[in-house]
Design a protein around this motif. Structure first.
Motif, PDB file in Angstrom:
ATOM      1  N   VAL A  85       0.844  -1.211   0.000  1.00  0.00           N
ATOM      2  CA  VAL A  85       0.000   0.000   0.000  1.00  0.00           C
ATOM      3  C   VAL A  85       0.870   1.248   0.000  1.00  0.00           C
ATOM      4  CG1 VAL A  85      -1.826  -1.156   1.336  1.00  0.00           C
ATOM      5  CG2 VAL A  85      -0.104   0.199   2.541  1.00  0.00           C
ATOM      6  N   LEU A  86       0.250   2.390  -0.327  1.00  0.00           N
ATOM      7  CA  LEU A  86       0.906   3.686  -0.126  1.00  0.00           C
ATOM      8  C   LEU A  86       0.428   4.213   1.220  1.00  0.00           C
ATOM      9  CD1 LEU A  86       0.215   5.417  -3.570  1.00  0.00           C
ATOM     10  CD2 LEU A  86       2.339   4.283  -2.836  1.00  0.00           C
ATOM     11  N   PHE A  87       1.233   5.050   1.873  1.00  0.00           N
ATOM     12  CA  PHE A  87       0.781   5.703   3.097  1.00  0.00           C
ATOM     13  C   PHE A  87       0.770   7.218   2.916  1.00  0.00           C
ATOM     14  CE2 PHE A  87       1.833   1.694   5.314  1.00  0.00           C
ATOM     15  CZ  PHE A  87       0.720   1.595   6.153  1.00  0.00           C
ATOM     16  N   SER A  88      -0.135   7.862   3.631  1.00  0.00           N
ATOM     17  CA  SER A  88      -0.122   9.330   3.711  1.00  0.00           C
ATOM     18  C   SER A  88       1.053   9.737   4.585  1.00  0.00           C
ATOM     19  CB  SER A  88      -1.420   9.816   4.360  1.00  0.00           C
ATOM     20  OG  SER A  88      -1.418   9.451   5.744  1.00  0.00           O
ATOM     21  N   ASP A  89       1.259  11.027   4.726  1.00  0.00           N
ATOM     22  CA  ASP A  89       2.210  11.513   5.720  1.00  0.00           C
ATOM     23  C   ASP A  89       1.711  11.052   7.095  1.00  0.00           C
ATOM     24  OD1 ASP A  89       3.681  12.824   3.782  1.00  0.00           O
ATOM     25  OD2 ASP A  89       2.489  14.665   3.948  1.00  0.00           O
ATOM     26  N   PRO A  90       2.626  10.890   8.078  1.00  0.00           N
ATOM     27  CA  PRO A  90       2.197  10.457   9.416  1.00  0.00           C
ATOM     28  C   PRO A  90       1.211  11.447  10.032  1.00  0.00           C
ATOM     29  CG  PRO A  90       4.597  10.519   9.248  1.00  0.00           C
ATOM     30  CD  PRO A  90       4.071  11.121   7.994  1.00  0.00           C
ATOM     31  N   TYR A  91       0.209  10.926  10.762  1.00  0.00           N
ATOM     32  CA  TYR A  91      -0.744  11.843  11.392  1.00  0.00           C
ATOM     33  C   TYR A  91      -0.841  11.680  12.909  1.00  0.00           C
ATOM     34  CZ  TYR A  91      -4.171   8.018  11.602  1.00  0.00           C
ATOM     35  OH  TYR A  91      -4.817   6.836  11.876  1.00  0.00           O
ATOM     36  N   TYR A  92      -0.160  10.653  13.472  1.00  0.00           N
ATOM     37  CA  TYR A  92      -0.217  10.475  14.936  1.00  0.00           C
ATOM     38  C   TYR A  92       0.968   9.612  15.365  1.00  0.00           C
ATOM     39  CZ  TYR A  92      -1.918   9.485  19.613  1.00  0.00           C
ATOM     40  OH  TYR A  92      -2.009   9.408  20.982  1.00  0.00           O
ATOM     41  N   ILE A 107      -3.436   3.823   1.330  1.00  0.00           N
ATOM     42  CA  ILE A 107      -4.066   4.111   0.037  1.00  0.00           C
ATOM     43  C   ILE A 107      -3.585   3.041  -0.948  1.00  0.00           C
ATOM     44  CG2 ILE A 107      -4.149   5.860  -1.824  1.00  0.00           C
ATOM     45  CD1 ILE A 107      -3.178   7.735   0.776  1.00  0.00           C
ATOM     46  N   GLY A 108      -4.389   2.717  -1.939  1.00  0.00           N
ATOM     47  CA  GLY A 108      -4.021   1.692  -2.928  1.00  0.00           C
ATOM     48  C   GLY A 108      -2.667   1.969  -3.555  1.00  0.00           C
ATOM     49  N   LYS A 109      -1.906   0.920  -3.778  1.00  0.00           N
ATOM     50  CA  LYS A 109      -0.519   1.019  -4.237  1.00  0.00           C
ATOM     51  C   LYS A 109      -0.342   1.866  -5.502  1.00  0.00           C
ATOM     52  CE  LYS A 109       3.697  -1.128  -3.888  1.00  0.00           C
ATOM     53  NZ  LYS A 109       4.675  -0.297  -3.284  1.00  0.00           N
ATOM     54  N   ASP A 110      -1.342   1.852  -6.390  1.00  0.00           N
ATOM     55  CA  ASP A 110      -1.189   2.590  -7.653  1.00  0.00           C
ATOM     56  C   ASP A 110      -1.852   3.976  -7.612  1.00  0.00           C
ATOM     57  OD1 ASP A 110      -3.693   1.636  -7.388  1.00  0.00           O
ATOM     58  OD2 ASP A 110      -3.794   0.578  -9.314  1.00  0.00           O
ATOM     59  N   ASN A 111      -2.438   4.321  -6.464  1.00  0.00           N
ATOM     60  CA  ASN A 111      -3.271   5.526  -6.417  1.00  0.00           C
ATOM     61  C   ASN A 111      -2.525   6.760  -5.873  1.00  0.00           C
ATOM     62  OD1 ASN A 111      -5.501   7.099  -6.656  1.00  0.00           O
ATOM     63  ND2 ASN A 111      -6.847   5.813  -5.412  1.00  0.00           N
ATOM     64  N   THR A 112      -1.490   7.163  -6.612  1.00  0.00           N
ATOM     65  CA  THR A 112      -0.686   8.305  -6.161  1.00  0.00           C
ATOM     66  C   THR A 112      -1.514   9.602  -6.160  1.00  0.00           C
ATOM     67  OG1 THR A 112       0.114   8.408  -8.418  1.00  0.00           O
ATOM     68  CG2 THR A 112       1.599   7.459  -6.801  1.00  0.00           C
TER      69      THR A 112
END
Ligand code: ARG
Length: 265
Positions: free
Chosen positions: A119-126, A228-233
């Motif tokens: 998966v993709l990750f967002s920036d850290p939030y916590y 987030i889905g691996k291809d969903n930049t």
């Protein structure tokens, strides 16, 4: 009527019924009970709603409660999406994302290299980490290394499960929810629970738990991210932009204060 005419009439009625049914199916699946109007952009969110104060159910409230729930609703709003949240078992979240049944995961999910392969990750939030909960009268277990030779409950598929398996000589019981783990501890089925610190602290201080205590030692430092889905930049960028905006305009701080008071970030 001739036989032929009757047959044609029957076929026409059937065709009409099928069209009507198809129409019904279409509208109910896109709405999913959320009342999202057609043409509205829907953000399908997966969460394991068993993790107070991040995601949990409060009998008196219609909507799912918690820091993550408020944050993702604010992110969705910022992105111009209607947010629909589905409750999915923790070990089923990443498979659901890969199958595109959901667009994002918010679930107190730690950003790890292993998960980043899928998966993709967002920036850290916590910022979080792991601690232990033991029975009040426990004397043998004070540090993580003391777990050797003991039975320990963890939620299946979590970083707790992965970390405890690294400690030699521990018998690990992987259960579905943190609540199951705490029950097992109280019933003497295990001697310790390893779980995320804020969730352990909330359990001890806010739910009136008795006969158990959280230990101060922290095994790890972990960052939560939105998966987030691996291809969903494209989605990753939208989520990061929204998160950034909420941090700048004070909305993130408001949500943080609501769930964690004036605790240090
Ligand atoms: N932070 C841990 C992990 O990512 C546990 C998360 C569990 N989340 C939940 N909603 N039960 O593995």
């Amino acid at each position: 009527m001739s036989k032929m005419k009757k047959l044609i009439a029957l076929v026409a009625v059937c065709a009409l019924m099928m069209l009507t049914l198809a129409g019904c199916g279409g509208s109910s699946s896109s709405g999913s009970g959320s009342g999202a109007a057609s043409g509205e952009k829907v953000l399908k969110v997966g969460a394991t709603v068993d993790f107070a104060p991040f995601e949990f159910q409060d009998e008196s409230q219609k909507e799912y409660q918690g820091f993550d729930m408020d944050l993702i609703r604010a992110i969705g709003k910022e992105m111009g999406y209607t947010v629909e949240i589905q409750n999915i078992g923790f070990d089923g979240l990443i498979p659901a994302l890969q199958a595109k049944n959901i667009d994002v995961i918010i679930s107190g999910m730690t950003i790890t290299d292993e998960r980043k392969q899928n998966v993709l990750f967002s920036d850290p939030y916590y910022q979080s980490g792991l601690t232990m909960v033991v029975r009040d009268n426990e004397t043998a277990i004070q540090k993580f290394q003391d777990l050797k030779g003991h039975k320990v409950a963890v939620q299946i598929g979590t970083t707790s499960a992965a970390e405890v398996k690294k400690i030699e000589g521990v018998e690990v019981k992987e259960l579905n929810t943190p609540a199951d783990c705490f029950m097992e501890l109280k019933a003497n089925g295990v001697d310790a629970v390893v779980n995320d610190r804020p969730v352990n602290d909330y359990y001890i201080t806010k739910t009136g738990a008795t006969g158990v205590k959280a230990l101060p030692e922290r095994l790890t430092a972990e960052d939560y991210g939105i998966a987030i889905g691996k291809d969903n930049t494209e989605m990753q960028k939208k989520v990061n932009d929204a998160l950034k905006k909420l941090k700048e305009n004070g909305e993130y701080d408001k949500i943080y204060a609501k769930w964690f008071g004036d605790q240090m970030k």
